[in-house]
Design a protein around this motif. Structure first.
Motif, PDB file in Angstrom:
ATOM      1  N   MET A   1       0.832  -1.193   0.000  1.00  0.00           N
ATOM      2  CA  MET A   1       0.000   0.000   0.000  1.00  0.00           C
ATOM      3  C   MET A   1       0.874   1.254   0.000  1.00  0.00           C
ATOM      4  N   ASP A   2       2.002   1.200   0.710  1.00  0.00           N
ATOM      5  CA  ASP A   2       2.900   2.350   0.784  1.00  0.00           C
ATOM      6  C   ASP A   2       3.510   2.658  -0.584  1.00  0.00           C
ATOM      7  N   LYS A   3       3.844   1.601  -1.339  1.00  0.00           N
ATOM      8  CA  LYS A   3       4.420   1.805  -2.676  1.00  0.00           C
ATOM      9  C   LYS A   3       3.384   2.419  -3.612  1.00  0.00           C
ATOM     10  N   LEU A   4       2.135   2.017  -3.470  1.00  0.00           N
ATOM     11  CA  LEU A   4       1.078   2.548  -4.308  1.00  0.00           C
ATOM     12  C   LEU A   4       0.906   4.049  -4.074  1.00  0.00           C
ATOM     13  N   LEU A   5       0.950   4.475  -2.831  1.00  0.00           N
ATOM     14  CA  LEU A   5       0.830   5.894  -2.521  1.00  0.00           C
ATOM     15  C   LEU A   5       2.008   6.678  -3.088  1.00  0.00           C
ATOM     16  N   SER A   6       3.190   6.108  -3.044  1.00  0.00           N
ATOM     17  CA  SER A   6       4.362   6.772  -3.606  1.00  0.00           C
ATOM     18  C   SER A   6       4.226   6.939  -5.112  1.00  0.00           C
ATOM     19  N   VAL A   7       3.732   5.925  -5.783  1.00  0.00           N
ATOM     20  CA  VAL A   7       3.539   5.996  -7.237  1.00  0.00           C
ATOM     21  C   VAL A   7       2.482   7.042  -7.567  1.00  0.00           C
ATOM     22  N   ILE A   8       1.403   7.068  -6.815  1.00  0.00           N
ATOM     23  CA  ILE A   8       0.342   8.052  -7.049  1.00  0.00           C
ATOM     24  C   ILE A   8       0.883   9.463  -6.829  1.00  0.00           C
ATOM     25  N   PHE A   9       1.696   9.653  -5.802  1.00  0.00           N
ATOM     26  CA  PHE A   9       2.289  10.954  -5.525  1.00  0.00           C
ATOM     27  C   PHE A   9       3.202  11.396  -6.664  1.00  0.00           C
ATOM     28  N   MET A  10       4.051  10.482  -7.155  1.00  0.00           N
ATOM     29  CA  MET A  10       4.977  10.829  -8.241  1.00  0.00           C
ATOM     30  C   MET A  10       4.202  11.164  -9.523  1.00  0.00           C
ATOM     31  N   VAL A  11       3.159  10.422  -9.836  1.00  0.00           N
ATOM     32  CA  VAL A  11       2.353  10.703 -11.028  1.00  0.00           C
ATOM     33  C   VAL A  11       1.647  12.047 -10.870  1.00  0.00           C
TER      34      VAL A  11
END
Length: 53
Positions: A1-11
């Protein structure tokens, strides 16, 4: 879940920065120079994140 939030933030950051980045880099040489700087910055950030993980 933490990686998903990081990807969403970068996008999200990419979507906010991309229009003005493309507008200010109308020449190909300047565009490639700035794009390479951005790639280096993102690579350094990813390396720091993985080193302190």
């Amino acid at each position: 879940m933490d990686k998903l939030l990081s990807v969403i933030f970068m996008v999200g950051v990419l979507l906010l920065v991309l229009p003005s980045f493309l507008q200010s880099n109308s020449q190909l040489k300047q565009f490639l120079k700035n794009l390479s700087i951005w790639i280096i910055v993102v690579f350094i950030i990813l390396m720091i994140v993985y080193l302190f993980k």
